[in-house]
Motif scaffolding. Structure first.
Motif, PDB file in Angstrom:
ATOM      1  N   UNK A  90     -18.869  19.581  -7.945  1.00  0.00           N
ATOM      2  CA  UNK A  90     -19.206  20.416  -8.985  1.00  0.00           C
ATOM      3  C   UNK A  90     -19.619  21.891  -8.727  1.00  0.00           C
ATOM      4  N   UNK A  91     -18.857  22.293  -7.752  1.00  0.00           N
ATOM      5  CA  UNK A  91     -19.133  23.664  -7.282  1.00  0.00           C
ATOM      6  C   UNK A  91     -18.906  24.633  -8.351  1.00  0.00           C
ATOM      7  N   UNK A  92     -17.940  24.720  -8.730  1.00  0.00           N
ATOM      8  CA  UNK A  92     -17.565  25.714  -9.928  1.00  0.00           C
ATOM      9  C   UNK A  92     -18.478  25.694 -10.937  1.00  0.00           C
ATOM     10  N   UNK A  93     -19.037  24.286 -11.445  1.00  0.00           N
ATOM     11  CA  UNK A  93     -19.896  24.389 -12.574  1.00  0.00           C
ATOM     12  C   UNK A  93     -21.041  24.925 -12.172  1.00  0.00           C
ATOM     13  N   UNK A  94     -21.577  24.731 -11.065  1.00  0.00           N
ATOM     14  CA  UNK A  94     -22.939  25.201 -10.546  1.00  0.00           C
ATOM     15  C   UNK A  94     -22.752  26.770 -10.451  1.00  0.00           C
ATOM     16  N   UNK A  95     -21.831  27.250  -9.810  1.00  0.00           N
ATOM     17  CA  UNK A  95     -21.732  28.757  -9.777  1.00  0.00           C
ATOM     18  C   UNK A  95     -21.823  29.415 -11.014  1.00  0.00           C
ATOM     19  N   UNK A  96     -21.097  28.773 -12.012  1.00  0.00           N
ATOM     20  CA  UNK A  96     -20.963  29.265 -13.377  1.00  0.00           C
ATOM     21  C   UNK A  96     -22.425  29.365 -14.119  1.00  0.00           C
ATOM     22  N   UNK A  97     -23.124  28.076 -13.793  1.00  0.00           N
ATOM     23  CA  UNK A  97     -24.443  28.022 -14.505  1.00  0.00           C
ATOM     24  C   UNK A  97     -25.483  28.917 -14.071  1.00  0.00           C
ATOM     25  N   UNK A  98     -25.311  29.039 -12.528  1.00  0.00           N
ATOM     26  CA  UNK A  98     -26.219  30.174 -12.101  1.00  0.00           C
ATOM     27  C   UNK A  98     -25.889  31.548 -12.667  1.00  0.00           C
ATOM     28  N   UNK A  99     -24.500  31.818 -12.691  1.00  0.00           N
ATOM     29  CA  UNK A  99     -24.184  33.181 -13.403  1.00  0.00           C
ATOM     30  C   UNK A  99     -24.656  33.138 -14.542  1.00  0.00           C
ATOM     31  N   UNK A 147     -11.976  31.389 -11.214  1.00  0.00           N
ATOM     32  CA  UNK A 147     -11.172  30.978 -12.196  1.00  0.00           C
ATOM     33  C   UNK A 147     -11.636  29.904 -13.000  1.00  0.00           C
ATOM     34  N   UNK A 148     -12.885  29.100 -12.526  1.00  0.00           N
ATOM     35  CA  UNK A 148     -13.298  28.321 -13.649  1.00  0.00           C
ATOM     36  C   UNK A 148     -14.072  28.952 -14.600  1.00  0.00           C
ATOM     37  N   UNK A 149     -14.753  30.029 -14.071  1.00  0.00           N
ATOM     38  CA  UNK A 149     -15.473  30.808 -15.147  1.00  0.00           C
ATOM     39  C   UNK A 149     -14.560  31.391 -16.109  1.00  0.00           C
ATOM     40  N   UNK A 150     -13.554  32.056 -15.682  1.00  0.00           N
ATOM     41  CA  UNK A 150     -12.541  32.706 -16.721  1.00  0.00           C
ATOM     42  C   UNK A 150     -11.935  31.680 -17.605  1.00  0.00           C
ATOM     43  N   UNK A 151     -11.687  30.378 -17.007  1.00  0.00           N
ATOM     44  CA  UNK A 151     -10.992  29.519 -17.748  1.00  0.00           C
ATOM     45  C   UNK A 151     -11.874  29.067 -19.105  1.00  0.00           C
ATOM     46  N   UNK A 152     -13.050  29.029 -18.940  1.00  0.00           N
ATOM     47  CA  UNK A 152     -13.929  28.632 -20.017  1.00  0.00           C
ATOM     48  C   UNK A 152     -14.814  29.979 -20.303  1.00  0.00           C
ATOM     49  N   UNK A 153     -14.040  31.096 -20.472  1.00  0.00           N
ATOM     50  CA  UNK A 153     -14.573  32.346 -20.548  1.00  0.00           C
ATOM     51  C   UNK A 153     -15.530  32.528 -22.078  1.00  0.00           C
ATOM     52  N   UNK A 154     -14.709  31.753 -22.919  1.00  0.00           N
ATOM     53  CA  UNK A 154     -15.344  32.034 -24.272  1.00  0.00           C
ATOM     54  C   UNK A 154     -16.799  31.079 -24.309  1.00  0.00           C
TER      55      UNK A 154
END
Lengths: 577, 304
Positions: free
Chosen positions: A399-408, A316-323
C-alpha cells in the motif's frame, strides 16, 4: 458490500464480547443469519459459552474433534448442547433471552424442514428447537435419546459436558479418523518440537522469509550477508571478529548511504544523537538521516531504479484518483480551517470590565458609558506545528501508493491552513533506522516530495518515535502534533551485535516492540507533544494499535472517508490547543 | 444529609466531627441559599470517608475519574454534608485569573474589583467546586496557588491581600485522558489530595435506581444496571465512544418510561441517539436488545 460485511463481522464480535464480559479474545466462531447479518441470539450463545464455561478446555476438545473426518458435524452437535445449557444459565441474568430464543427457534424452523435426505444434525436441530417452542417433535427413538443426552442442563461443569459429549459420540457416532489427520497425527508425534504451531510462531513463519527476501539484500557485500554464520567463540576469534566487525560496519554504512541517500547530518552530529537516543531496547542501533536524494545523472543501481519506479507509481496513483484526492484535500482543509475559526479569535476591544483605559475614564462619569476598559483574549493557533511520520517498512509494501497519497493529503491540507508541517518516513535496515525527510516546516512548496516515499526493511517504531520527538522537542513551536501513518506492527528481526565477542538478537518483535512503542508514545506527553495514529494496517493489528495509541487513532477503510476520519482527529486536537 | 451518611454506615466519629465543624462555622443567612440540596446521593463508603477526613484536616480535594463516576454529585454532596455554601466554577480554555478572582469594573465613577467566584467563596468560607479543572490552561491557575496551599491567601494586584475564611475548601474535578483535557501541572496537583473516583458499581447503581424509582420492578433494576455496565465495558474496550455511556441519559430514559413511553423509544432517546455514528448506534442497540425486550411497556417495568 465489503464494508457491510466488515461491519457485521465487528458487530457479531461485539455481541460475543458483550455476552462474555470479556474483550480480550478474538472470537473464532461467529453466527450470521441468512442475509449475512450478525444474529443477536446466536452470537450471545457463543459469548455466553465464553462467560459460563472454561473455554480453553472446550477449544481443546474442538481441536480433538478436528481429527474426525466429519468434524463439522460433531462441532454442530456440541454447540447444540451448549445452546441449551448456556440459555438455562443466562436466562437468570437476562430474562430477555426467553423471547430472543423463541424468535431464534422460529427462524431456524422456518429454514429447516425434515426431509428424507436431511442429516441427523438437522433432525436434532429441528427437534430441539421444536421443544424450545413447547411442541412435541416427531422423531425416531434414537434421535430422541441423543437429544435427551445433548440438552445439557445448567448444573454441568465444562468437564462434565465434555465427558457427556464424548459418551454421546462414542455411543451413537463412530469416531472416524480422517486419513489426513492420521498422517498429521503421526507427524506431530514424531516432530513435536518442530511443529508447535502457535500464534507467535505462525506470525514469524509468515513474516521472516518475506522480510528477508534475498532480492533486497545486496550481493556486492558478501561479508554482510554472511554475518549469521560467523562462529561465536571466545578468545581465538576475538581479533578476527573485531576486524570483521569494523569492516562490516563500514560496509553497512556504505550500503545504507547508497541505498537510502546521503546523510544530511555530519557523522559527529549523528553520533551525538545516537548516544542520546539509541539506548534501552535500541542499544547498538544506528541512525541515518537523509533526504533520500538519488543522483539520476550517474549509473543507477538496481535498488535505486526500483525506488525511482516506486516514486513514479506513487505519483501515478495520486493522479489516477485525482478527483477523489482533491476533494479529500479540500474537505480536510475546510475541516481544519473550520475548527481554527471556532477557536476564540484574538479579541481586543472595549468592555465594561478589564484593564482600565484612563483616557476614557471621563466617559463613565459624564456620559455613564461603562465601556472604559480594554479586554484582550489571546488566540494561540499560530503556534501549532505538525510532524507527519510515515511508516516505510516492508509490511507496507502493498500500500505504498496509498500511504504516500494519504501523507500528501494531510500535509497539503495543513499547508493550505498555514500550519507548518514536516514530513518524514522511517524504516530499519540492518542496524540502521533510516529517517528520510521529505519536507521541512518552511518548505511549503515541497509537499510533492512526499511521493518520494517507498518502503523496505523492518521498523523500530519506538526508536523512530523517540527520534521524532527529540527533533520536535527542539522546534520553536509551542504546540506540537505528531501524526503517524502506521500499521502498528513494530518488527525488527535484525541481528545487532552487543559486544565485540557475542552477537545477540536485539529482538524487536511482537510484545517487545509493542510495549516499547507504547512507552515512547506515553512519554511524548511529558514534552507536550500529542501523538495520533492514522492506522493503515489490517483488522488483526487493531488491538496493537489500540495498545500503542489508546483512543488517538483512526482506522482508514477507504479513501472516500479518509478526509472525514483524519479531519475529526485533527479537529479534536485543535479544539483544545 | 448526615442521616444519609449514618444510614450508609459512615464512621460515627467522622459524622460527629462534621457536626462540630458545622457548629464552629455557622453560615450567614444571606448565603444559606447556596448550600446545595442534593438530588442524588453518592454511594461508596470508602470514598466518603477518605474525602471527609481530608476536608476535616483542611485539605483541598481533587476528584479524578471518567464520565459517570459521580464527581459532581459527590462534590455537591460534600458541600451539603458540611453544610457549606458552594460556588461552582466551570473551567474552560479561556478561564483566566480575572474570571476566577475578579476583574476591575466601575461603580458610581470608582474603579472597583468585581469579585470572581473564588474570591466570594474564600470570603464566605464556602466550598469552591472547580469543575473540569484540567480544561483550563495551567498558567491561568497560577493565581490559585497561594489560595490553595498553606498560605491560604488571595493577593489581588492593586487591591489588598486577604486571608481565606477558615472553612474554605476547594473541591476540583477532572476527567483524565479525554480529548481536550491536559496534564495538570505538578505545582497545582501537589496542592490537592487526590481521590480516584471508581466507576459506579452495579450494586450502587441498583441502589441509585431504586431510590430514584421506588416502584420499579426488581427484575428491571437488574437489567437497567446491567445494561449500563455492558455499555461501560464496551466503551472501556474502545468498541464504542463514551457518548452512549450516559448515566444521566439512562435515568432520564427511565423517567420517560415512567410517564408511559415505550422502553425502546425511551432508551433510544436517552442512550442510543447520544452517538451520531450509525454503526456505533447499531452496537449500542445490540447491547440494549440483549437486556430489554422489544415493545416493553410501563406496566411491566413499574409495580404501581
Amino acid at each position: 458490500m465489503i464494508k457491510t460485511e466488515l461491519q457485521e463481522n465487528r458487530r457479531a464480535a461485539n455481541i460475543i464480547w458483550n455476552a462474555a464480559f470479556d474483550y480480550s479474545f478474538r472470537p473464532e466462531v461467529k453466527y450470521f443469519d441468512q442475509n449475512g447479518k450478525a444474529e443477536l441470539y446466536g452470537n450471545y450463545i457463543i459469548g455466553g459459552v465464553h462467560y459460563y464455561y472454561d473455554f480453553p478446555l472446550l477449544e481443546e476438545f474442538f481441536e480433538k474433534l478436528k481429527q474426525d473426518a466429519d468434524a463439522d458435524f460433531l462441532r454442530g452437535l456440541t454447540w447444540l448442547g451448549l445452546e441449551n445449557s448456556t440459555f438455562l444459565k443466562g436466562r437468570k441474568d437476562r430474562p430477555v433471552l426467553e423471547e430472543l430464543r423463541r424468535n431464534f427457534a422460529n427462524t431456524i424452523l422456518e429454514n429447516y424442514s425434515v426431509t428424507a435426505d436431511s442429516d441427523i444434525l438437522d433432525d436434532l436441530k429441528v427437534a430441539h428447537f421444536q421443544r424450545v417452542l413447547g411442541k412435541q417433535p416427531v422423531m425416531s427413538e434414537t434421535v430422541a435419546n441423543v437429544l435427551d443426552q445433548l440438552e445439557f442442563d445448567e448444573s454441568l461443569t465444562t468437564e462434565q459436558i465434555i465427558e457427556k459429549l464424548n459418551a454421546v459420540i462414542l455411543n451413537y457416532f463412530q469416531f472416524q479418523k480422517a486419513e489426513y489427520e492420521k498422517n498429521r497425527l503421526a507427524f506431530l508425534q514424531k516432530n513435536k518440537t518442530v511443529y508447535q504451531w502457535n500464534e507467535t510462531n505462525r506470525k514469524r513463519f509468515l513474516r521472516i522469509p518475506f522480510l528477508r527476501n534475498p532480492k533486497n539484500e545486496p550481493l556486492e557485500f558478501p561479508l554482510a550477508t554472511n554475518s549469521d554464520r560467523v562462529p561465536v567463540r571466545k578468545n581465538i576469534l576475538t581479533s578476527y571478529w573485531r576486524k570483521y566487525r569494523n569492516a562490516n560496519e563500514i560496509n553497512q554504512e556504505k550500503y545504507i548511504r547508497e541505498y537510502y541517500g546521503k546523510p544530511v547530518l555530519s557523522d559527529s552530529e549523528v553520533k551525538i544523537l545516537e548516544k542520546k537516543l539509541c539506548t534501552g531496547a535500541h542499544k547498538n542501533c544506528r541512525l541515518h538521516f537523509t533526504r533520500g536524494e538519488i543522483d539520476v545523472s550517474g549509473n543507477l543501481s538496481e535498488q535505486q531504479s526500483v525506488i525511482l519506479m516506486q516514486r513514479e507509481k506513487n505519483r501515478a496513483y495520486f493522479r489516477k484518483n485525482l478527483a477523489v484526492n482533491n476533494t479529500g484535500i479540500i474537505k480536510l482543509t475546510e475541516k481544519i480551517r473550520n475548527s481554527m475559526l471556532l477557536m476564540p479569535s484574538s479579541f481586543s476591544g472595549r468592555a465594561n470590565a478589564g484593564r482600565l483605559t484612563p483616557e476614557r475614564a471621563w466617559r463613565n462619569l459624564y456620559i455613564h458609558d461603562k465601556n472604559v476598559f480594554q479586554k484582550k483574549i489571546q488566540n494561540e493557533i499560530g503556534d501549532l506545528s505538525v510532524d507527519i511520520l510515515l511508516d516505510a517498512s516492508a509490511s507496507q509494501l502493498g500500500r505504498q501508493e496509498a500511504i504516500a497519497t494519504q501523507g500528501f493529503i494531510i500535509a497539503e491540507s495543513l499547508t493550505r491552513c498555514q500550519i507548518p508541517v514536516r514530513v518524514y518516513s522511517f524504516c530499519t535496515k540492518r542496524k540502521f533506522t533510516i529517517m528520510t525527510l521529505f519536507r521541512d516546516y518552511d518548505e511549503i512548496y515541497d509537499n510533492d516530495k512526499i511521493f518520494n516515499y517507498f518502503s523496505s526493511g523492518c521498523n523500530r517504531d519506538g526508536l523512530a518515535i523517540r527520534t521524532a520527538i527529540h527533533m520536535m522537542k527542539n522546534s520553536p513551536y509551542q504546540h506540537k502534533l505528531l501524526i503517524i501513518l502506521s500499521d502498528a506492527k513494530p518488527l525488527d528481526t535484525n541481528i545487532v551485535p552487543t559486544t565485540g565477542k557475542t552477537q545477540v538478537e536485539a529482538d524487536y518483535t511482537d510484545l517487545v516492540g509493542l510495549n516499547d512503542t507504547a512507552a515512547e508514545v506515553r512519554k511524548s506527553r511529558d514534552f507536550g507533544i500529542s501523538i495520533m495514529c492514522v492506522f493503515t494496517g489490517m483488522d488483526e493489528d487493531l488491538p496493537s494499535a489500540k495498545r500503542i495509541y489508546g483512543h488517538n487513532f483512526v482506522r482508514i477503510k477507504g479513501l472516500e472517508r479518509f478526509a472525514d476520519s483524519v479531519g475529526i482527529l485533527i479537529q479534536n486536537e485543535l479544539k483544545w490547543l | 444529609m448526615l442521616d444519609f451518611l449514618r444510614k450508609e454506615g459512615i464512621r460515627s466519629d467522622l459524622i460527629s466531627q462534621i457536626e462540630l465543624f458545622r457548629e464552629k462555622y455557622p453560615v450567614s443567612p444571606e448565603k444559606k441559599y447556596r448550600i446545595p440540596q442534593p438530588k442524588y446521593y453518592y454511594y461508596g463508603n470508602d470514598i466518603w470517608e477518605e474525602a471527609i477526613t481530608a476536608l476535616l484536616c483542611g485539605e483541598n480535594l481533587l476528584l479524578v475519574g471518567p464520565k459517570a463516576t459521580g464527581k459532581n454529585v459527590f462534590a455537591e454532596n460534600l458541600a451539603a454534608a458540611f453544610g457549606r455554601p458552594s460556588w461552582d466554577v466551570s473551567f474552560h480554555i479561556n478561564t483566566d485569573s480575572s474570571s476566577l478572582i475578579g476583574i476591575d469594573t466601575l461603580e458610581e465613577g470608582r474603579v472597583l474589583l468585581r469579585h470572581g467566584p473564588i474570591y466570594e467563596c474564600a470570603r464566605w468560607g464556602g466550598f469552591g467546586i472547580l469543575d473540569e479543572i484540567n480544561m483550563a490552561k495551567n498558567e491561568a491557575m497560577a493565581v490559585l496557588h497561594a489560595s490553595l496551599d498553606f498560605r491560604r491567601i488571595i493577593d489581588v494586584p492593586g487591591y489588598d491581600k486577604f486571608i481565606l475564611a477558615d472553612s474554605t475548601r476547594f473541591i476540583a474535578t477532572m476527567n483524565y485522558g479525554y480529548a481536550g483535557t491536559r496534564e495538570l501541572n505538578e505545582a497545582l496537583t501537589s496542592r490537592f489530595m487526590v481521590i480516584e473516583m471508581p466507576v459506579i458499581s452495579q450494586k450502587n447503581l441498583k441502589r441509585l435506581l431504586l431510590r430514584e424509582f421506588p416502584t420499579i420492578n426488581e427484575k428491571y433494576i437488574e437489567q437497567f444496571s446491567g445494561l449500563f455496565q455492558d455499555l461501560q465495558k464496551k466503551s472501556e474496550n474502545s468498541e464504542i465512544s463514551t457518548k452512549p455511556v450516559d448515566l444521566r441519559g439512562l435515568l432520564a430514559a427511565i423517567h420517560l418510561m415512567d410517564r408511559g413511553l415505550e422502553a425502546d423509544k425511551a432508551l433510544q432517546m436517552g442512550i442510543t441517539n447520544k452517538t451520531f455514528d450509525d454503526f456505533e448506534r447499531k452496537l449500542v442497540e445490540d447491547v440494549i436488545r440483549l437486556r430489554i425486550p422489544a415493545g416493553l411497556e410501563r406496566d411491566a417495568i413499574f409495580k404501581d
